[in-house]
Design an enzyme around this catalytic site. Structure first.
Site, mmCIF file in Angstrom:
data_model
loop_
_atom_site.group_PDB
_atom_site.id
_atom_site.type_symbol
_atom_site.label_atom_id
_atom_site.label_comp_id
_atom_site.label_asym_id
_atom_site.label_seq_id
_atom_site.Cartn_x
_atom_site.Cartn_y
_atom_site.Cartn_z
ATOM 1 N N SER A 23 0.946 -1.298 -0.041
ATOM 2 C CA SER A 23 -0.108 -0.038 -0.111
ATOM 3 C C SER A 23 0.887 1.148 0.134
ATOM 4 O O SER A 23 1.856 1.256 0.764
ATOM 5 C CB SER A 23 -0.836 -0.013 1.310
ATOM 6 N N SER B 149 -0.530 4.107 0.617
ATOM 7 C CA SER B 149 -1.227 4.885 1.657
ATOM 8 C C SER B 149 -0.359 5.549 2.628
ATOM 9 O O SER B 149 -0.113 6.897 3.065
ATOM 10 C CB SER B 149 -2.540 4.543 2.321
ATOM 11 N N THR C 37 -9.059 -0.928 2.438
ATOM 12 C CA THR C 37 -8.494 -1.348 1.162
ATOM 13 C C THR C 37 -9.148 -3.101 0.914
ATOM 14 O O THR C 37 -9.645 -3.535 1.945
ATOM 15 C CB THR C 37 -7.323 -1.032 0.618
ATOM 16 N N LYS D 222 -13.939 -3.613 1.825
ATOM 17 C CA LYS D 222 -14.621 -2.345 1.467
ATOM 18 C C LYS D 222 -16.141 -2.740 1.603
ATOM 19 O O LYS D 222 -16.828 -1.836 2.230
ATOM 20 C CB LYS D 222 -14.302 -2.076 0.030
ATOM 21 N N GLU E 108 -23.902 9.485 1.008
ATOM 22 C CA GLU E 108 -24.754 9.041 0.144
ATOM 23 C C GLU E 108 -23.852 8.212 -0.925
ATOM 24 O O GLU E 108 -24.376 7.170 -1.461
ATOM 25 C CB GLU E 108 -25.520 10.203 -0.957
ATOM 26 N N ARG F 248 -18.315 -7.872 -18.773
ATOM 27 C CA ARG F 248 -18.065 -9.240 -19.384
ATOM 28 C C ARG F 248 -19.295 -9.946 -19.122
ATOM 29 O O ARG F 248 -20.079 -10.508 -20.052
ATOM 30 C CB ARG F 248 -16.838 -9.839 -18.798
ATOM 31 N N GLY G 277 -3.770 5.122 -12.879
ATOM 32 C CA GLY G 277 -4.734 5.714 -11.615
ATOM 33 C C GLY G 277 -3.844 6.314 -10.614
ATOM 34 O O GLY G 277 -4.503 6.359 -9.375
#
Ligand code: ATR
Length: 272
Positions: A15, A17, A62, A66, A78, A152, A239
């Protein structure tokens, strides 16, 4: 004693983070500590409760927790409720607030860092798992012309359509339905890049001046980004920006401060 935060997952060793939040807390001079917690696959609720009792103020969550994080939250934002996935926990006197900052991280990276407009665009999201679910609402809030979800297993795209159709123009399809259509933004939210695979995209889906975005990062160019380049997509991104932006949004929830993300993205992506 500094305020305690952690990222919790299994596996967790890779990670980024702790590194990212370490930079944020240095930048903003916060009296806090952020560490990585590896917990057994059946030990998530117990570990969260122990961390909270020990004085923990918040957590990032993670893989693969989640969904469980969503279940143990006593309140949900929300964006967490619609995605049924939580990547940020805030511990306060009222209990546990669960939020999902992945989508806002993606949208900030696309619209601010890459300076690419989402509003009015034809957006294609590939995948219908947890990663895709987490980004749909923030994308729809930017009012794309149309948001197509391709998967898929088409049935899962249909399920997402049922969950999100009231937020904008959402179209669920299978890969075989994509021929003849063009998109301005194509986002890979599948786990295919992890196994170095390319979902079966037909040629010709990238419009002029389009953006190809792979939510994966870390192994150089992915099969999807290579395909996108060959197919004429002019803007390509992995990303890493999303990763840093989702962390910055978590940091803001915890500390009420917005760290500068640019230098941290540059640090993680030294070639730019
Ligand atoms: P995550 O939480 O990372 O989204 P997930 O919930 O297991 O993980 O979902 C993985 C997604 O990647 C799914 O949409 C999956 O498609 P299926 O629903 O049909 O399984 C998609 N995926 C994984 N490998 C793929 C591949 N080689 N080609 C196309 N889609 C793929």
């Amino acid at each position: 004693m500094p305020d305690l935060y952690a990222v919790i997952g299994n596996p967790i060793a890779h990670s980024k983070s702790p590194l990212i939040h370490g930079e944020f807390l240095r930048q903003t001079d916060q009296d806090m500590r952020y560490e990585a917690l590896l917990v057994p696959l059946d030990g998530f609720p117990v570990a969260v409760e122990a961390f909270r009792k020990f004085g923990g103020r918040g957590m990032n969550v993670t893989i693969p927790f989640k969904l469980e994080a969503c279940k143990i939250s006593t309140r949900l934002t929300e964006r967490a409720a619609t995605s049924q996935a939580v990547n940020t926990l805030v511990f306060d006197d009222d209990g546990i607030l669960g939020d999902n900052t992945d989508g806002i991280g993606l949208v900030r990276d696309i619209s601010s860092n890459l300076d690419f407009m989402i509003t009015g665009k034809r957006v294609l999201v590939m995948g219908a798992g947890g990663a895709a679910r987490g980004v749909l609402l923030p994308l729809l809030e930017h009012q794309p012309k149309v948001l197509t979800i391709v998967n898929r297993t088409k049935q899962k795209a249909l399920e997402l359509y049922q969950r999100f159709f009231e937020y904008g123009v959402v179209i669920p399809v299978g890969y075989e339905d994509l021929s003849g259509y063009e998109f301005d933004i194509v986002i890979n939210a599948t786990s295919a890049s992890l196994s170095n695979e390319l979902p079966s995209l037909p040629p010709g889906i990238f419009a002029a001046e389009s953006l190809a975005y792979d939510m994966m990062y870390g192994n150089g160019s992915t099969p999807f980004l290579k395909f996108a380049r060959q197919q004429g997509a002019t803007h390509l991104s992995d990303g890493i920006g999303m990763l840093v932006e989702q962390a910055a949004e978590s940091f803001f929830l915890w500390r009420g401060l917005r760290p500068e993300t640019g230098p941290v993205i540059a640090m993680l992506r030294p070639e730019t």
